[in-house]
Design an enzyme around this catalytic site. Structure first.
Site, mmCIF file in Angstrom:
data_model
loop_
_atom_site.group_PDB
_atom_site.id
_atom_site.type_symbol
_atom_site.label_atom_id
_atom_site.label_comp_id
_atom_site.label_asym_id
_atom_site.label_seq_id
_atom_site.Cartn_x
_atom_site.Cartn_y
_atom_site.Cartn_z
ATOM 1 N N ASP A 327 13.007 -9.568 2.207
ATOM 2 C CA ASP A 327 11.718 -9.150 1.696
ATOM 3 C C ASP A 327 12.046 -7.934 0.830
ATOM 4 O O ASP A 327 13.055 -7.275 1.050
ATOM 5 C CB ASP A 327 10.844 -8.750 2.884
ATOM 6 C CG ASP A 327 9.478 -8.304 2.454
ATOM 7 O OD1 ASP A 327 8.886 -8.994 1.621
ATOM 8 O OD2 ASP A 327 9.019 -7.276 2.949
ATOM 9 N N ASP A 520 10.438 -6.056 6.916
ATOM 10 C CA ASP A 520 10.022 -4.838 7.604
ATOM 11 C C ASP A 520 8.848 -5.108 8.533
ATOM 12 O O ASP A 520 8.344 -4.203 9.169
ATOM 13 C CB ASP A 520 9.672 -3.737 6.598
ATOM 14 C CG ASP A 520 8.565 -4.171 5.653
ATOM 15 O OD1 ASP A 520 8.134 -5.332 5.732
ATOM 16 O OD2 ASP A 520 8.129 -3.347 4.833
ATOM 17 N N ASP A 524 5.054 -9.755 7.028
ATOM 18 C CA ASP A 524 5.998 -10.864 6.975
ATOM 19 C C ASP A 524 6.464 -11.299 8.370
ATOM 20 O O ASP A 524 7.449 -12.019 8.509
ATOM 21 C CB ASP A 524 7.183 -10.575 6.053
ATOM 22 C CG ASP A 524 7.862 -9.264 6.366
ATOM 23 O OD1 ASP A 524 7.716 -8.794 7.500
ATOM 24 O OD2 ASP A 524 8.535 -8.723 5.484
HETATM 25 P P1 ADP Z 1 6.453 -7.372 -0.550
HETATM 26 O O1 ADP Z 1 6.671 -8.829 -0.599
HETATM 27 O O2 ADP Z 1 7.179 -6.699 -1.669
HETATM 28 O O3 ADP Z 1 6.779 -6.752 0.764
HETATM 29 P P2 ADP Z 1 3.607 -7.559 0.008
HETATM 30 O O4 ADP Z 1 3.587 -9.018 0.273
HETATM 31 O O5 ADP Z 1 3.428 -6.655 1.163
HETATM 32 O O6 ADP Z 1 4.897 -7.120 -0.839
HETATM 33 O O7 ADP Z 1 2.498 -7.237 -1.054
HETATM 34 C C1 ADP Z 1 2.474 -7.919 -2.288
HETATM 35 C C2 ADP Z 1 1.617 -7.244 -3.305
HETATM 36 O O8 ADP Z 1 0.263 -7.212 -2.871
HETATM 37 C C3 ADP Z 1 1.975 -5.810 -3.551
HETATM 38 O O9 ADP Z 1 2.978 -5.693 -4.508
HETATM 39 C C4 ADP Z 1 0.646 -5.237 -4.060
HETATM 40 O O10 ADP Z 1 0.479 -5.516 -5.420
HETATM 41 C C5 ADP Z 1 -0.380 -6.014 -3.282
HETATM 42 N N1 ADP Z 1 -0.834 -5.296 -2.081
HETATM 43 C C6 ADP Z 1 -0.605 -5.643 -0.804
HETATM 44 N N2 ADP Z 1 -1.183 -4.784 0.059
HETATM 45 C C7 ADP Z 1 -1.768 -3.842 -0.708
HETATM 46 C C8 ADP Z 1 -2.514 -2.647 -0.425
HETATM 47 N N3 ADP Z 1 -2.766 -2.249 0.834
HETATM 48 N N4 ADP Z 1 -2.984 -1.931 -1.461
HETATM 49 C C9 ADP Z 1 -2.729 -2.313 -2.730
HETATM 50 N N5 ADP Z 1 -2.040 -3.397 -3.060
HETATM 51 C C10 ADP Z 1 -1.561 -4.172 -2.080
HETATM 52 MG MG MG Z 2 6.666 -6.387 2.830
#
Ligand code: ADP
Ligand code: MG
Length: 627
Positions: A327, A520, A524
Site C-alpha cells: 500500500d 498500514d 486496507d
Molecule cells: P492509499 O492507497 O495511498 O493508502 P487511501 O486508499 O487511504 O490511500 O486513500 C485514497 C485517496 O482517497 C487519498 O489519496 C485521498 O485522495 C482520498 N482520501 C481518503 N481519505 C481521505 C480523507 N480522510 N480526507 C481526504 N481525502 C481522503
Molecule cells: Mg492506506
C-alpha cells in the site's frame, strides 16, 4: 535449571556411577541381575510408568513405549545369556540425558523469548496526595496521569503531559537508537524511560495498550501450527506402529525361516537383539522435538528484531514469498503530508484550512491528521456534526452549520460538483462548502527514508515481483513507484478495488509462490486478511492492522519486510536440515541394525545424538543477524 531438571541430573549421575561400579563386582546369575536392576530403575522408572499408562489409555505407540520395550527386552536377553546389562541401562540413560537436554533447551529458548519480550510492566505510579503510589496497571483509568521515572517501563499508552526524556524502544522495535520525546508527544507502553521523569496522561486502558496486545500475540503464536509441525505429529502416529511391527517381524521371521526352511539353528537371541536395536534407532524424538523448537526459536528471533509473527504457519508461508504488494500511504511513504499550496480558493486560505481540519476531525486517515496538524489550533469538536467518511474518497461533515466536503476527484463526482484540476503533482484535497466548490489544498507526502533500500533488499531476498496499490492519483503513484524501483503500480483504487487487484494477482500466480501484502491497516485491513500473508506496518498505530495481519512490524521501517522474509527463510532452512539429517541418519542406522552390524550403542547415538544435534541446530533460529 529448574527443580525437575536438577532432580533428573542427580538421577542421571547416580545411575551412571552405579552402572560403572557394577562392572567391578564379581557376582553372577540372578544376584547380578538384581544389582543391575537398581541403576536401571533409578534412571528409567518414570519411562516405564509412562509406557504403562500409555498402554492403559490405549495410546500405545509413543517414545516411552519404544524405550520401555527396547530396554526391558535387552535386560531379558542379558538375563537369558547372563550377559551384559550395561547396554540396556545405557540406552535408558542416554535417552534421559536427551530428554533432559531438550527440556533445558526448550526452557532456555522460552526464557530467552520472554526476556526479549520483557516488556510486561508490573505496576504504574500514580500521584496521590503529593506522593507516588504504585498501583496495578489494570486499575488505571483512561485519562489518569501516571509518573514514569528513569529506568522504569512505560506501563500504559498515553501522551506526555509534562517532562522530556529519551526512550529505549528496543524491546518493541529492535531499534537501538533511543527516541527523544517531549510534552504533547505520544508514547507507547513497553518502552523504557531512560533519562527524565515523565508525566503521562493515559489514552488507553492497560488491556488495550500496545504492551498487552503484543504479549497476547506472542502468547498465542505457538498455538498456530505450521504444516511441517502438523506433518510431524501425523508422521509419528503412523511411523511408530509401523516401526514396532517391523521390529516384531525382524525378531521372529528370520529365525523361523532359518529353522523351518533352511534347517539352521534359529538364533532367536540374536534376532531379538537386532529388533531391539532397530526399535531404539527408530525413535522419532529428534523430529518431534526439534521442529516445533525451530519454529519457536524463529518466532523468538523475529520478535527480537521487531517483527511479530502470529504463528509458525505464517513463518512457513512467508518463507515462500515471491510477490510483495505494498500500500502506498503510510507504508512506503511517511503518511505525514505537508500543505504545499492552496488554489482557486474563494475564501481566505486560513479559513479553508480550518474547515478542512474541522471536517476531518474524526478521521484517522493520515491525510486528515496532517490537515489538522497544518491547521495547528485545537479543534472544537462541538462545531462539527454529521461526519461521514467515505473511504478512498474523503469526508463530509457539517461545520458551523455549513455542509463541508473534503476529498479527491471521486468525491467531487459523487457530489456532482465541478472541480478544478491541479497542475501540481501531489495529493489534492478538493473542498466544497454548501455545495459550492471552494478550491483545493495540495498536500504532499515524503517517501520513507528506507523505502528504496527496502525494495532492493526484498529483491535480493528472492522476491521477484513488487507491486504498489494506492487510492491516490496516477501521477503521484507513478512518481513514487519510479523513485523506488517498484515493478507495477495500480492507482486510484478504492479499498474494494485493492482487494480485487490482490485477488487477481493471487489467481495469476503459481500455488507454491506466496503473495504478501504490506499495509498500514488504514482502510486496507480487508486486503491484509485476503493476501497469503498480511504484513502490517506501524504496530504503533492502527488496531485494525494488528487484528487483520499475520505479521506485524513493530516500527514503520519498510526494511523490516525483507528482514522478516530472511528470518522465515532461515527458520525453514533449519527445519528442513533437521528433517533430512534425522531421517537420513536413522535410515542408515536402521539398515545397519537390521543387518546386525549396529549395536545398541550406535542405536543410542542415532536416537539421542541426532536429537541433541537437531535441537542445537534449531536454536540457531533464535539468532538474527543485523541487516
Ligand atoms: P492509499 O492507497 O495511498 O493508502 P487511501 O486508499 O487511504 O490511500 O486513500 C485514497 C485517496 O482517497 C487519498 O489519496 C485521498 O485522495 C482520498 N482520501 C481518503 N481519505 C481521505 C480523507 N480522510 N480526507 C481526504 N481525502 C481522503
Ligand atoms: Mg492506506
Amino acid at each position: 535449571m529448574n527443580k525437575k531438571q536438577k532432580k533428573m541430573l542427580i538421577r542421571i549421575l547416580l545411575a551412571a556411577c552405579l552402572m560403572i561400579a557394577m562392572n567391578f563386582i564379581p557376582v553372577t546369575g540372578m544376584l547380578r541381575f538384581a544389582l543391575y536392576l537398581v541403576p536401571y530403575l533409578i534412571i528409567g522408572y518414570d519411562i516405564l510408568i509412562k509406557a504403562w499408562k500409555g498402554i492403559k489409555n490405549r495410546q500405545v505407540f509413543d517414545e516411552s513405549f519404544l524405550m520401555a520395550v527396547a530396554t526391558i527386552g535387552a535386560m531379558a536377553l542379558a538375563v537369558s545369556r547372563d550377559g551384559d546389562y550395561t547396554e540396556a541401562i545405557a540406552v535408558m540413560l542416554f535417552y534421559q540425558i536427551g530428554e533432559w537436554f531438550q527440556s533445558y533447551a526448550v526452557g532456555k529458548s522460552r526464557r530467552n523469548i520472554s526476556e526479549l519480550m520483557d516488556i510486561r510492566p508490573d505496576y504504574a505510579n500514580v500521584e496521590q496526595d503529593g506522593s507516588l503510589v504504585q498501583v496495578d496497571p489494570d486499575e488505571v483509568e483512561i485519562g489518569s496521569v501516571i509518573v514514569v521515572q528513569p529506568g522504569e517501563k512505560v506501563p500504559i499508552d498515553g501522551v506526555v503531559a509534562e517532562g522530556s526524556s529519551s526512550l529505549n524502544t528496543s524491546a518493541l522495535t529492535g531499534e537501538s537508537v533511543p527516541r527523544n520525546i517531549g510534552a504533547g508527544e505520544e508514547v507507547i507502553s513497553g518502552c523504557i524511560n531512560m533519562t527524565g521523569v515523565l508525566k503521562i496522561r493515559t489514552t488507553k486502558e492497560f488491556g488495550e495498550s500496545t504492551v498487552s496486545r503484543i504479549l497476547d500475540l506472542v502468547e498465542n503464536a505457538s498455538s498456530r501450527k505450521s504444516k511441517s509441525e502438523n506433518f510431524i505429529s501425523k508422521f509419528a502416529r503412523v511411523y511408530t506402529p509401523l516401526v514396532c511391527c517391523s521390529a516384531l517381524a525382524l525378531a521372529f521371521l528370520p529365525p523361523l525361516v532359518r529353522m523351518f526352511m533352511l534347517g539352521l539353528p534359529a538364533d532367536f537371541g540374536d534376532w531379538i537383539y537386532r529388533a531391539l536395536t532397530f526399535l531404539v534407532i527408530s525413535c522419532p524424538c529428534a523430529l518431534v522435538v526439534s521442529i516445533p523448537l525451530s519454529f519457536f526459536a524463529g518466532i523468538g528471533g523475529a520478535g527480537n528484531a521487531g517483527v511479530l509473527v502470529k504463528g509458525s504457519n505464517y513463518l512457513e508461508t512467508m518463507s515462500r514469498t515471491r510477490c510483495v504488494v505494498f500500500d502506498k500511504t503510510g507504508t512506503l511513504t511517511e503518511g505525514v503530508f505537508e500543505v504545499n499550496a492552496v488554489h482557486h480558493n474563494e475564501m481566505e486560505q486560513e479559513k479553508l484550512l480550518e474547515y478542512a481540519a474541522l471536517a476531518e476531525s474524526a478521521s484517522s486517515h493520515p491525510i486528515s491528521k496532517s490537515l489538522q496538524q497544518a491547521y495547528g489550533k485545537p479543534i472544537d469538536r462541538t462545531r462539527v456534526s454529521d461526519i461521514q467518511e467515505i473511504s478512498g474518497n474523503g469526508v463530509t461533515a457539517r461545520v458551523d452549520g455549513h455542509m463541508v466536503a473534503a476529498g479527491n476527484g471521486k468525491l467531487m463526482k459523487r457530489l456532482q460538483v465541478e472541480y478544478k484540476d491541479c497542475h501540481h503533482t501531489g495529493t489534492i484535497v478538493h473542498m466544497v462548502i454548501d455545495g459550492v466548490y471552494a478550491g483545493h489544498i495540495v498536500i504532499s507526502d515524503r517517501i520513507k527514508s528506507h523505502a528504496k533500500e527496502a525494495v532492493a533488499a526484498l529483491k535480493s531476498a528472492g522476491v521477484n515481483r513488487t507491486v504498489m496499490l494506492t487510492g491516490d492519483t496516477d501521477a503521484v503513484a507513478r512518481q513514487v513507484a519510479a523513485e523506488l524501483g517498484i515493478d507495477e503500480v495500480y492507482s486510484e483504487l478504492l479499498p474494494e478495488g485493492k482487494v480485487q487487484k490482490v485477488e487477481e494477482l493471487l489467481e495469476k500466480k503459481n500455488e507454491k509462490e506466496k503473495l504478501a501484502f504490506v499495509g498500514d491497516g488504514i482502510n486496507d485491513a480487508p486486503v491484509l486478511s485476503r493476501a497469503d500473508i498480511g504484513i502490517a506496518m506501524g504496530a504503533m498505530g492502527s488496531d485494525a492492522a494488528i487484528e487483520a495481519a499475520d505479521v506485524v512490524l513493530m516500527d514503520d521501517d519498510p526494511l523490516k519486510i525483507a528482514k522478516a522474509v530472511r528470518i522465515s527463510r532461515k527458520c525453514l532452512r533449519i527445519v528442513y536440515e533437521n528433517i533430512w539429517f534425522a531421517i537420513g541418519i536413522k535410515a542408515i542406522c536402521l539398515l545397519l541394525g537390521a543387518l546386525g552390524i549396529a549395536n545398541m550403542w550406535l542405536a543410542v547415538f542415532a536416537d539421542v545424538g541426532v536429537m541433541i544435534l537437531a535441537v542445537l541446530n534449531a536454536i540457531r533460529a533464535l539468532f538474527v543477524k543485523k541487516l
